[in-house]
Design a protein around this motif. Structure first.
Motif, PDB file in Angstrom:
ATOM      1  N   THR A 394     -25.652  17.862   2.668  1.00 36.29           N
ATOM      2  CA  THR A 394     -25.446  16.410   2.582  1.00 36.29           C
ATOM      3  C   THR A 394     -26.050  15.780   1.332  1.00 36.29           C
ATOM      4  N   ALA A 397     -23.802  16.402  -1.534  1.00 40.12           N
ATOM      5  CA  ALA A 397     -22.550  15.665  -1.377  1.00 40.12           C
ATOM      6  C   ALA A 397     -22.735  14.208  -1.753  1.00 40.12           C
ATOM      7  N   CYS A 437     -16.819  12.755  -0.446  1.00 34.95           N
ATOM      8  CA  CYS A 437     -16.994  14.127  -0.930  1.00 34.95           C
ATOM      9  C   CYS A 437     -17.507  15.002   0.207  1.00 34.95           C
ATOM     10  N   GLU A 438     -16.827  16.104   0.453  1.00 35.52           N
ATOM     11  CA  GLU A 438     -17.248  17.060   1.484  1.00 35.52           C
ATOM     12  C   GLU A 438     -17.565  18.390   0.820  1.00 35.52           C
TER      13      GLU A 438
END
Length: 454
Positions: A394, A397, A437-438
């Motif tokens: 995370t 990201a 965004c992943e």
């Protein structure tokens, strides 16, 4: 007791499985010829029959199931490899068996109860051949011993073809010493420099088919429950096994149930070195695909259907396993969910079982998920080192999303592109969309490389 139903290739129908001996199950599966690494097509029957082995052990008890899978360690391909390399044959076969164990272990396959080597059963093969000659089912000619195919009236029942149709539609070895074109070799002479053993018919070595008949008889008896292998073995190998075994032991039934898995493709095409899509199991492992991921891709297709190995399927499988491993981390397994047992028991419906695993994850039954996945050889603790389930992507990201937003305003995309390249180098799949965004760990993910982004 759970009811297991299996498709019997010989009867061409799905049948309720009942062991020949109450409470005891016996299974024989044709194994590899050990001269080189196992390719990914070779691995499919390993995973298929390992799954059946696990189911049978669950239903009948681990001590009640005997599973034999052979190593063919006398073969012209092995002889050719020895001639090419100048290495002793035993060195080649020992090394290759070691590779095979490493690669199949990586796929989570349990070791069979017995792994006989053909060279350890030459005496049993010679005895069986002698009995076939005495019974009029085989004959000696020009230093060879051949099986007399027309002496077995049921020849062709497994593949569903008559002998005459086989002669018309298949390439068969034409030799002047054969009584009939379909007769096949049980014993052949060995010239200088080629492995051989003394026999009543001279110094020589066995043909391919006789080894499985002799070894299955020695380990499982004249009648046993299940015989398996790839569909490519149905004819002539399995057809010949039936003929010689039933003629050698007419009071037995040889295998009660025959099971054959379909073939494997790569990205929709037949696997071929000429097409550049030929991969060994070790190739995939070295490319960063965890063995558990490879196994899940295999299990996603029913064994009776052709299987297509694709990069996309591997990516999806890896994402699924990472998610599941994150959920069950630190969870003690309970008992397999009955839905999984029931689905697998219906002719090894592994794709259906995977669907139930997804249901268990959604339902939050994490103990059941872990136990049920283990029935398929998945989520077992010793297989999970690859997953790095504790890594949280995370923060990266969010940083990449911020850089992207800044780039949209400044039109300077270099910082965002540089970070994306570093993530890709670390084995992270970057998925950009309007929603954000992943980041998803992909094949070859290396958490240590993320440190360069700190």
């Amino acid at each position: 007791m759970v009811t297991i139903r299996l498709t019997n290739s010989k009867t061409r129908r799905k049948e309720e499985f009942t062991p020949l001996r109450e409470g005891q199950v016996s299974m024989y599966v044709c194994g590899p010829t050990v001269y080189d690494r196992a390719h990914i097509g070779n691995a499919r029957p390993v995973v298929v029959f390992d799954t059946l082995f696990r189911l049978l052990r669950h239903v009948y008890g681990a001590d009640a199931v005997t599973y034999a899978r052979n190593f063919t360690d006398v073969d012209d391909k092995i002889n050719a490899r020895a001639a090419e390399t100048g290495r002793p044959i035993r060195d080649i076969t020992d090394e290759t068996i070691g590779w095979y164990h490493e690669d199949m272990d990586a796929l989570g396959a349990l070791r069979p109860t017995h792994e006989p080597r053909a060279t350890e059963y030459i005496g049993a093969m010679i005895a069986m051949i002698g009995g076939l000659i005495q019974g009029g089912h085989a004959y000696e000619a020009s230093g060879h011993v051949l099986f007399r195919v027309r002496s077995y009236a049921e020849y062709g029942a497994l593949s569903g073809r008559s002998v005459d149709d086989m002669i018309a539609g298949a390439r068969v070895e034409v030799a002047p010493y054969k009584e009939d074109p379909m007769d096949f070799v049980l014993w052949k002479p060995s010239e200088a420099g080629v492995p051989g053993w003394d026999s009543p018919w001279g110094f020589g070595r066995p043909g391919w088919h006789i080894e499985c008949s002799a070894m299955s008889y020695e380990l499982l008896g004249e009648s046993f429950d299940i015989h398996g292998g790839g569909l490519d073995l149905q004819f002539p190998h399995h057809e010949n096994e039936i003929a010689q075994s039933c003629c050698a032991h007419p009071h037995g039934s040889f295998a009660k149930v025959w099971m054959h898995n379909e073939m494997l493709q790569v990205e929709g095409k037949k696997m071929s070195k000429s097409l550049g899509n030929f991969f060994t199991v070790r190739d995939l492992l070295d490319q960063g695909y965890p063995g558990e991921v490879i196994r899940l891709v295999y299990l996603g297709t029913h064994y009776k259907k052709p299987m297509d190995w694709t990069v996309e399927k591997a990516r999806e499988a890896e994402g699924t396993l990472r998610k599941w491993r994150g959920l069950v981390k630190g969870v003690a397994p309970s008992q397999p969910d009955q839905r999984v047992i029931d689905v697998i028991s219906d002719d090894l419906n592994t794709a259906g079982a995977i669907a139930v695993l997804h249901d268990l994850a959604r339902e939050g039954d994490l103990a059941g998920l872990k136990a049920s996945a283990a029935m398929l050889g998945l989520l077992e603790d010793h297989m999970g080192a690859w997953s790095e389930a504790g890594v949280d992507l995370t923060p990266w990201a969010e940083r990449l999303a911020a850089l992207r937003q800044a780039a949209m305003e400044s039109k300077n995309f270099a910082p965002a592109d540089a970070m994306k390249a570093q993530l890709v180098a670390a084995g992270v799949e970057v998925r950009m969309s309007k929603s954000g965004c992943e980041l998803v760990p992909g094949p070859g993910f290396d958490a240590a490389k993320l440190e360069a982004l700190d």
